[in-house]
Enzyme design. Sequence first.
Site, short mmCIF file in Angstrom:
data_model
loop_
_atom_site.label_atom_id
_atom_site.label_comp_id
_atom_site.label_asym_id
_atom_site.label_seq_id
_atom_site.Cartn_x
_atom_site.Cartn_y
_atom_site.Cartn_z
N TYR A 51 78.47 -34.14 -33.15
CA TYR A 51 79.85 -34.12 -32.66
C TYR A 51 80.71 -33.10 -33.42
O TYR A 51 81.94 -33.22 -33.41
CB TYR A 51 80.47 -35.51 -32.75
CG TYR A 51 80.11 -36.42 -31.58
CD1 TYR A 51 80.50 -36.09 -30.28
CD2 TYR A 51 79.42 -37.60 -31.78
CE1 TYR A 51 80.19 -36.91 -29.21
CE2 TYR A 51 79.10 -38.44 -30.70
CZ TYR A 51 79.50 -38.08 -29.43
OH TYR A 51 79.20 -38.91 -28.36
N ARG A 104 80.79 -46.09 -16.86
CA ARG A 104 81.88 -46.49 -17.75
C ARG A 104 82.78 -47.54 -17.11
O ARG A 104 83.26 -48.44 -17.81
CB ARG A 104 82.65 -45.24 -18.19
CG ARG A 104 81.86 -44.44 -19.25
CD ARG A 104 82.38 -43.06 -19.45
NE ARG A 104 81.86 -42.43 -20.66
CZ ARG A 104 82.07 -41.16 -20.98
NH1 ARG A 104 82.79 -40.39 -20.18
NH2 ARG A 104 81.55 -40.66 -22.08
N HIS A 117 77.06 -40.82 -23.38
CA HIS A 117 77.46 -39.42 -23.58
C HIS A 117 76.74 -38.59 -22.53
O HIS A 117 75.60 -38.90 -22.17
CB HIS A 117 77.03 -38.93 -24.97
CG HIS A 117 77.12 -37.43 -25.12
ND1 HIS A 117 78.29 -36.79 -25.46
CD2 HIS A 117 76.19 -36.45 -24.91
CE1 HIS A 117 78.07 -35.47 -25.46
NE2 HIS A 117 76.80 -35.25 -25.14
N GLU A 128 72.32 -29.34 -26.81
CA GLU A 128 72.19 -30.78 -27.11
C GLU A 128 70.77 -31.28 -26.85
O GLU A 128 70.27 -32.14 -27.59
CB GLU A 128 73.21 -31.56 -26.29
CG GLU A 128 74.64 -31.30 -26.75
CD GLU A 128 75.70 -32.03 -25.93
OE1 GLU A 128 76.89 -31.84 -26.22
OE2 GLU A 128 75.34 -32.80 -25.00
N1 UDP Z 1 86.68 -40.54 -27.90
C1 UDP Z 1 87.47 -41.44 -28.58
N2 UDP Z 1 88.84 -41.37 -28.42
C2 UDP Z 1 89.44 -40.45 -27.61
C3 UDP Z 1 88.63 -39.54 -26.92
C4 UDP Z 1 87.25 -39.61 -27.07
O1 UDP Z 1 86.97 -42.28 -29.32
O2 UDP Z 1 90.67 -40.44 -27.51
C5 UDP Z 1 85.22 -40.60 -28.06
C6 UDP Z 1 84.50 -41.20 -26.85
O3 UDP Z 1 83.38 -41.95 -27.30
C7 UDP Z 1 84.07 -39.94 -26.09
C8 UDP Z 1 83.72 -39.01 -27.24
O4 UDP Z 1 84.71 -39.29 -28.24
O5 UDP Z 1 82.99 -40.20 -25.21
C9 UDP Z 1 83.73 -37.54 -26.91
O6 UDP Z 1 84.97 -37.22 -26.32
P1 UDP Z 1 85.06 -36.27 -25.06
O7 UDP Z 1 86.49 -35.92 -24.87
O8 UDP Z 1 84.09 -35.13 -25.21
O9 UDP Z 1 84.62 -37.22 -23.83
P2 UDP Z 1 83.31 -37.33 -22.93
O10 UDP Z 1 82.80 -35.92 -22.70
O11 UDP Z 1 82.32 -38.18 -23.68
O12 UDP Z 1 83.77 -38.00 -21.66
#
Ligand code: UDP
Length: 140
Positions: A51, A104, A117, A128
């Site tokens: 990450y 989700r 993810h 990845e």
């Molecule tokens: N996440 C979080 N708080 C936030 C936004 C994201 O804890 O406000 C976490 C969540 O698990 C998310 C991951 O960080 O899946 C990666 O964020 P991203 O914005 O890339 O979202 P995704 O691509 O997973 O939808």
Amino acid sequence: MAIERTLSIIKPDATRRNLTGKINAKFEEAGLTIAATKRLQLTKAQAEAFYAVHSARPFFNDLVSFMISGPIVAQVLVGENAVAKNREIMGATNPANADAGTIRAEFAESIEANSVHGSDSLENAANEVAFFFAEIEIVA
Ligand code: UDP
């Protein structure tokens, strides 16, 4: 449409509730092939590396702690338009905004513990996939 690969992770909130089979059913019903799968306990350093793109975000430390709180299942999904298709099946990051029928919407506990993810671009997908798998482990 092109056949693509994408990296999927079933996150600790979902492995803890034994949701792996139900989540994988959604991928397979949508026509994606699970071409590689691996159950892992990430270390803190591994989760931080995966990450790294989010390292400046306010949720980074909590996200890393969550991702090492239990086993994950890393998988390579293969199929037509796999990157975008997987994002559709996953639903929005915040489950409150996720469309009905998405992973989700059905399974996520919170914006952080959101069950899956999925790579968000073809370029990130390649990186990845390589983070978790050797080529010999990927069989579509
Ligand atoms: N996440 C979080 N708080 C936030 C936004 C994201 O804890 O406000 C976490 C969540 O698990 C998310 C991951 O960080 O899946 C990666 O964020 P991203 O914005 O890339 O979202 P995704 O691509 O997973 O939808």
